[in-house]
Design a protein around this motif. Structure first.
Motif, mmCIF file in Angstrom:
data_model
loop_
_atom_site.group_PDB
_atom_site.id
_atom_site.type_symbol
_atom_site.label_atom_id
_atom_site.label_comp_id
_atom_site.label_asym_id
_atom_site.label_seq_id
_atom_site.Cartn_x
_atom_site.Cartn_y
_atom_site.Cartn_z
ATOM 1 N N GLU A 158 -16.267 13.736 9.727
ATOM 2 C CA GLU A 158 -16.594 13.318 8.361
ATOM 3 C C GLU A 158 -15.635 14.030 7.400
ATOM 4 O O GLU A 158 -15.099 13.439 6.460
ATOM 5 N N ALA A 159 -15.411 15.330 7.684
ATOM 6 C CA ALA A 159 -14.547 16.126 6.813
ATOM 7 C C ALA A 159 -13.119 15.587 6.829
ATOM 8 O O ALA A 159 -12.460 15.529 5.790
ATOM 9 N N LEU A 160 -12.657 15.151 7.995
ATOM 10 C CA LEU A 160 -11.293 14.631 8.080
ATOM 11 C C LEU A 160 -11.141 13.374 7.234
ATOM 12 O O LEU A 160 -10.161 13.211 6.502
ATOM 13 N N GLY A 161 -12.150 12.499 7.327
ATOM 14 C CA GLY A 161 -12.130 11.275 6.527
ATOM 15 C C GLY A 161 -12.059 11.601 5.046
ATOM 16 O O GLY A 161 -11.297 10.996 4.283
ATOM 17 N N LYS A 162 -12.844 12.606 4.654
ATOM 18 C CA LYS A 162 -12.896 12.989 3.245
ATOM 19 C C LYS A 162 -11.538 13.562 2.789
ATOM 20 O O LYS A 162 -11.021 13.200 1.732
ATOM 21 N N VAL A 163 -10.979 14.423 3.620
ATOM 22 C CA VAL A 163 -9.731 15.084 3.258
ATOM 23 C C VAL A 163 -8.598 14.068 3.131
ATOM 24 O O VAL A 163 -7.889 14.027 2.118
ATOM 25 N N VAL A 164 -8.446 13.242 4.153
ATOM 26 C CA VAL A 164 -7.322 12.306 4.150
ATOM 27 C C VAL A 164 -7.545 11.208 3.113
ATOM 28 O O VAL A 164 -6.606 10.747 2.475
ATOM 29 N N GLN A 166 -9.613 11.329 0.271
ATOM 30 C CA GLN A 166 -9.886 11.643 -1.133
ATOM 31 C C GLN A 166 -9.184 12.876 -1.679
ATOM 32 O O GLN A 166 -9.199 13.127 -2.882
ATOM 33 N N MET A 167 -8.636 13.725 -0.796
ATOM 34 C CA MET A 167 -8.125 15.000 -1.319
ATOM 35 C C MET A 167 -6.618 15.103 -1.159
ATOM 36 O O MET A 167 -6.041 14.618 -0.203
ATOM 37 N N GLU A 175 -9.538 24.728 -1.863
ATOM 38 C CA GLU A 175 -10.933 24.739 -1.411
ATOM 39 C C GLU A 175 -11.146 25.848 -0.381
ATOM 40 O O GLU A 175 -12.130 26.579 -0.426
ATOM 41 N N VAL A 176 -10.183 25.970 0.539
ATOM 42 C CA VAL A 176 -10.320 26.992 1.582
ATOM 43 C C VAL A 176 -10.168 28.394 0.978
ATOM 44 O O VAL A 176 -10.884 29.323 1.342
#
Lengths: 635, 259, 135
Positions: A158-164, A166-167, A175-176
């Motif tokens: 889910e995080a990968l989808g969000k990063v690629v 939307q970010m 963020e990190v």
């Protein structure tokens, strides 16, 4: 399943997979981590599958990664109820399915009991788990590490989808940084800063490395994460690559971890097949490939510059920093290198936000990640505690809580064993005495106490552990594992080893204590890499907190803990009831005596293994050391 | 870029390291593993200096690996440096007790008492031999083997050096002269190998050149023929002289003499 | 303008003053070093001397074979000179020079060559006949 070609497709798929996971489905989760496998988990899983089929039940058997409580393996957790069974054998399978799964009855013989014989029914009630807080290990025990679908169903990628989708890369880095995540491999350098340095460094190619060269004796958290949830590490790396601008990644894992190698290779193949790795990830311009490099098991290859040399095919020797890998790393290109556990934290930080992550832990990281220690840390809790295994705890937890609540206190405390020290940070960590049990555990606090976080080894020692012997053991380990390049580390360890080996034989001299400190100081100041700079810690920290034990060894040839075999004698005392157990267990036949009469130990035959002391239930065996031996002999 | 060494302002160029700058300026810093033609390695740890940090947070580090930077200020003889250098020296001297190089350093830096057990080794493991052989000569005949206290510089597997060309550079750079290099009229013996010495094709005088080394040198340039390389200096000069004589006597023009 | 080191063999008498002055200007531990220039007496009919000294070639073989870049041209004098800190004494330059103008000093077995004394060659200074000059 076909390749995902947009981030939205992936996000949709994960959302559907999450919704499709039925929380009320009956699942038997069997730990198939290396520890439980060694105690027979494979046969157990086969037995479950056969029995379920024979009975025609709608029950899923999950062969999961490590649950952490390896001492009690093989472990079985029944979902959704959460009932925990421990030390389960294939012959128990029919009972479990018939009584517990079908009728809801519990099987007391398989349930966990603590030292006071109290039974704990559910996994999350067991003290070992109750005080843990699991971020990295959250999915272990719920998924099959070989199945990407299981990972999807728990919200994986889910995080990968969000990063690629939307970010921007810079946003990910920020963020990190804001999360305060610090490297879990030892030094605790802020992960986000490293990412930023790599991102800003100039280079036509950039690399990413996952350091899975776990070398501390008794530590196995990286192994368990890679074995139990390889996609989590991989997702963290892909996100990291996106943020740093890296196109190629390497996982350096020791060849002694065959299951970890197998699982991560499987994960890479599956992720590549689905377009989560490779060229044009999720249909974007971002491309990233991951390779697995197997290491030969040199301790020093855990040091980042030595590890890089090893991947390049050179001898695993550290080099001088700067330049740091972020500027000049693998093949001279900017390289970001993080530990397994660090990577595994990344997806959760993205999913739940840096503020949520920074909510756990110590200090304030709003200005700088060095302001505190955030999130959780996995420790490998071993030694003289009742519950050994892997524990994931929030930063800032006290040592007392880890040792006494989670660890269940000192082993054999009924026989009078008491806590003496806890050794953290692996071989080059330090020993912390009971006065500091209530100090919070985080990067900076442990350093203040002369130890370090390291990669998370935690060895508990009781009053029968000789601190001189502990120092000797670790120094001898490091003496062989030092790369041998720089003088202070190599020659300092050799000299220390000589002195300590003399000491445990009772041939130490008082001036040795100053010499040890002198050597230690120079090793710390003048060594080339972290290994050398910390190699003196076991000696310096025990000298700092347990100097009296050293003094006893050198001045009176006495080992106060009764462990150094050249300095002790076992004697059977007047408490002996003549139960004969010691005579039966003595491997050399040194003990003789009639039933119900005080036994006699022949010193000439005794090899000082201590079995008689351990088996005696009446304190009938005493350990003498130093002047006591001569004094007693006169009696 | 200016830096301060013991308070003295010194000019440096970007990318230089403190050890070379300090030596150029006449400061003395001991070291065993440094060589001007090699990048710094930081193995022997003798060249310790103290870097002045902010708020009195000074740090001891090695001068050979310390790159110059704006505002850098180092001190060479602080108590901290002296104490640590003495212990490093003591460690080295325990390893190789009879080296004149080390004994001289011990004398100079005030190491009066040895507390460590002598190891009776010959090599200080500075690594210069292998680095010179690999990075400069290009023969790659030596390597660092083993680990920890069982580390050695030697040909792979301790066997006679397969890739050695017998140039003797390793023996020359060794700071404690522990590499056995034996020259007879006809041979050069080193690293378990016996090399044939080429002889001058004119006068027969033995050269410091082995066929293997000759071939390695020829790979660095296209100017040389093996025959040209196999004359001793004296015979080469006589040829040169004769050529010049012919030019002077007008038998040959300068252009043809220049081949 | 850079000065030129000029050899006029027809003026040389083979007196070897150049060798002497060279040896004393390149001393090793207060001992004279090996002369970087050699003056030979030729055979009849032309009975005279010929000095042999480094030509400071345009494309020097010694420089090309040096593995440590210890041989570099001094831009002030034009001489190829040896940086002894970099030199590892592998003798590759000795083997490479086709004219015999790299010498090996017997005192320390190190290679040696003419460096034009850093800008004031003593051989030219002391040459009584004008066979050697630097101007």
């Amino acid at each position: 399943m076909t390749k995902f070609t947009t981030p939205a497709q992936l996000t949709d798929h994960v959302a559907k997979a999450k919704a499709a996971r039925d929380p009320n489905k009956v699942r038997v989760s069997v730990c198939a981590g290396t520890g439980c496998k060694a105690s027979g988990a494979d046969a157990l899983i086969a037995a479950f599958q056969a029995e379920i089929e024979a009975r025609g039940l709608d029950v899923e058997v999950l062969s999961t990664g490590c649950h952490g409580f390896c001492e009690r393996g093989p472990l079985v957790v029944l979902h959704p109820s959460g009932v925990l069974y421990q030390k389960v054998k294939p012959r128990d399978v029919a009972d479990i399915l018939e009584k517990t799964v079908q009728k809801g009855e519990l099987l007391p013989r398989l349930q966990y009991r603590d030292e006071s014989r109290q039974i704990f029914e559910k996994e999350h009630d067991v003290p070992f788990y109750k005080h843990q807080e699991r971020i990295v290990f959250a999915m272990n025990g719920h998924i099959d590490p070989r199945s990407i679908d299981d990972y999807f169903s728990m919200g994986g990628y889910e995080a990968l989808g969000k990063v690629v989708g939307q970010m921007k890369p810079d946003q990910v880095v920020e963020e990190v940084i804001a999360s305060g995540l610090r490297g879990r491999g030892g030094a605790g350098f802020p992960a986000g800063w490293k990412w930023r340095f790599t991102r800003q460094a100039e280079g036509d190619r950039k690399y990413l490395i996952c350091n899975a060269d776990e070398g501390d004796p008794g530590a196995f958290m990286d192994r368990s994460v890679l074995e139990g949830n390889p996609h989590l590490v991989l997702e963290g790396m892909i996100i990291g690559a996106y943020a740093c601008g890296a196109s190629e990644g390497f996982i350096y894992v020791r060849n002694e971890y065959p299951m970890a190698v197998r699982h991560i290779e499987l994960a890479i193949a599956k992720a590549t097949e689905l377009g989560l790795l490779g060229q044009h990830i999720l249909g974007t311009d971002f491309s990233f490939n991951v390779h697995v490099n197997r290491g030969g098991g040199a301790f020093v290859c855990g040091e980042e510059t030595a590890l890089i040399a090893s991947i390049e095919g050179r001898r695993g020797s550290p080099r001088v920093r700067p330049p740091f890998p972020a500027q000049k790393g693998l093949w001279g290109k900017p390289t970001n290198i993080n530990n397994v556990e660090t990577w595994a934290n990344v997806p959760t930080i993205i999913n739940r936000g840096s503020a949520w992550f920074a909510g756990t832990g110590t200090g304030d990281v709003s200005k700088s990640p060095l302001g505190g220690s955030k999130g959780t840390k996995i420790f490998s809790l071993v030694g003289k505690v009742n519950n050994t295994g892997l524990v994931e705890v929030p930063m800032g937890i006290t040592l007392r809580k880890i040792v006494f609540d989670i660890g269940g206190g000192i082993k054999d405390s009924k026989k009078g064993r008491t806590f003496k020290a806890v050794q953290t940070g692996g071989p080059s960590g330090g020993c912390i005495p009971d006065a500091y049990l209530d100090n919070p555990v985080d990067f900076d606090e442990l350093a203040k106490l002369g130890s370090m976080m390291g990669s998370g080894g935690m060895i508990v020692m009781d009053d029968r552990t000789c601190m001189v012997e502990v120092a000797r053991y670790f120094v001898d380990f490091l003496k062989e594992e030092s790369c041998g390049k720089c003088t202070p580390c190599r020659e300092g360890l050799r000299a220390m080893s000589g002195i300590l080996n003399r000491m445990v034989r009772g041939q130490g001299r008082h001036e040795d204590l100053d010499l040890l400190e002198d050597l230690g100081r120079t090793m710390k100041t003048a060594s080339l890499c972290q290994l050398g700079q910390t190699a003196a810690n076991p000696v310096l920290s025990t000298l700092r907190y347990f100097r009296h034990e050293y003094v006893e060894h050198v001045d009176h040839a006495r080992c106060p803990a009764g462990q150094c075999i050249d300095l002790i004698e076992y004697r059977i005392n007047e408490q002996c009831t003549g139960c004969t157990i010691c005579a039966k267990k003595c491997p050399t036949g040194a003990i003789t005596g009639q039933n119900k009469e005080r036994h006699v130990l022949d010193q000439g035959k005794c090899v000082r293994c201590g079995v008689c002391f351990d088996v005696c239930n009446f304190n009938g065996v005493s350990i003498l050391s130093g002047p006591e031996i001569a004094g007693k002999a006169k009696e | 870029m200016d830096i301060l060494i013991n308070g003295k302002k010194v000019k440096t160029r970007k990318g230089e390291h403190v050890l070379e700058v300090a030596r150029r300026e006449g400061f003395e810093i001991p070291s065993l593993c440094h060589h001007a033609a090699l990048p710094p390695d930081g193995a022997c740890r003798l060249c310790l200096v103290e870097v002045e940090g902010p708020e009195g947070k000074n740090k001891v580090t090695t001068a050979c690996t310390l790159e110059v930077a704006q505002g850098l200020s180092v001190r060479l003889d602080t108590p901290e440096v002296a104490a640590n250098r003495k212990v490093v020296l003591e460690m080295l001297l325990a390893r190789v007790s009879d080296s004149p190089t080390l004994l001289k350093l011990a004398d100079k830096y005030g190491l009066l008492e040895m507390r460590l057990v002598p190891q009776g080794e010959k090599c200080v493991l500075c690594g210069l031999c292998a680095r010179v052989c690999t990075e400069l000569v290009g023969a790659k005949a030596l390597t660092m083997e083993g680990r920890g206290t069982e580390t050695y510089f030697q040909p792979p597997f301790g066997e006679p050096a397969k890739d050695c060309v017998g140039c003797g550079s390793c023996a020359f750079v060794c700071p404690v002269t522990c590499i056995e290099y034996k020259k007879t009229d006809r041979t050069i013996e080193i690293w378990g190998r016996t090399f044939e010495r080429l002889a001058c094709t004119e006068c027969g005088e033995p050269l410091d050149l082995t066929p293997e080394h000759r071939d390695l040198i020829r790979r660095r340039t296209d100017l040389l023929t093996p025959a040209e390389m196999q004359l001793c200096g004296g015979c080469e000069r006589r040829t040169t002289m004769k050529t010049m004589q012919r030019v002077v006597e007008g038998q040959q023009t300068l252009e043809t003499a220049r081949r | 303008m850079r000065k030129i080191y000029l050899v006029l063999p027809e003026k040389c008498t083979g007196c070897r003053t150049c060798e002497l002055s060279c040896a004393y200007s390149h001393q090793i531990d207060q001992q004279p070093g090996t002369p970087r220039i050699r003056a030979y007496n030729t055979k009849p009919p032309l009975e005279k001397g010929i000095p042999v000294v480094c030509f400071q070639c345009d494309r020097p073989a010694c420089q090309e074979v040096c593995p440590t870049k210890a041989l570099q041209r001094n831009l002030d004098t034009g001489a190829i000179s040896i940086d002894y800190d970099r030199c590892i004494n592998c003798h590759a330059c000795y083997a490479a020079c086709p004219f015999g103008n790299i010498h090996i000093d017997p005192i320390n077995t190190r290679v040696a060559k003419c460096d034009l004394c850093g800008g004031s060659p003593k051989c030219a200074l002391f040459c009584p006949t004008g066979a050697l000059s630097y101007k």
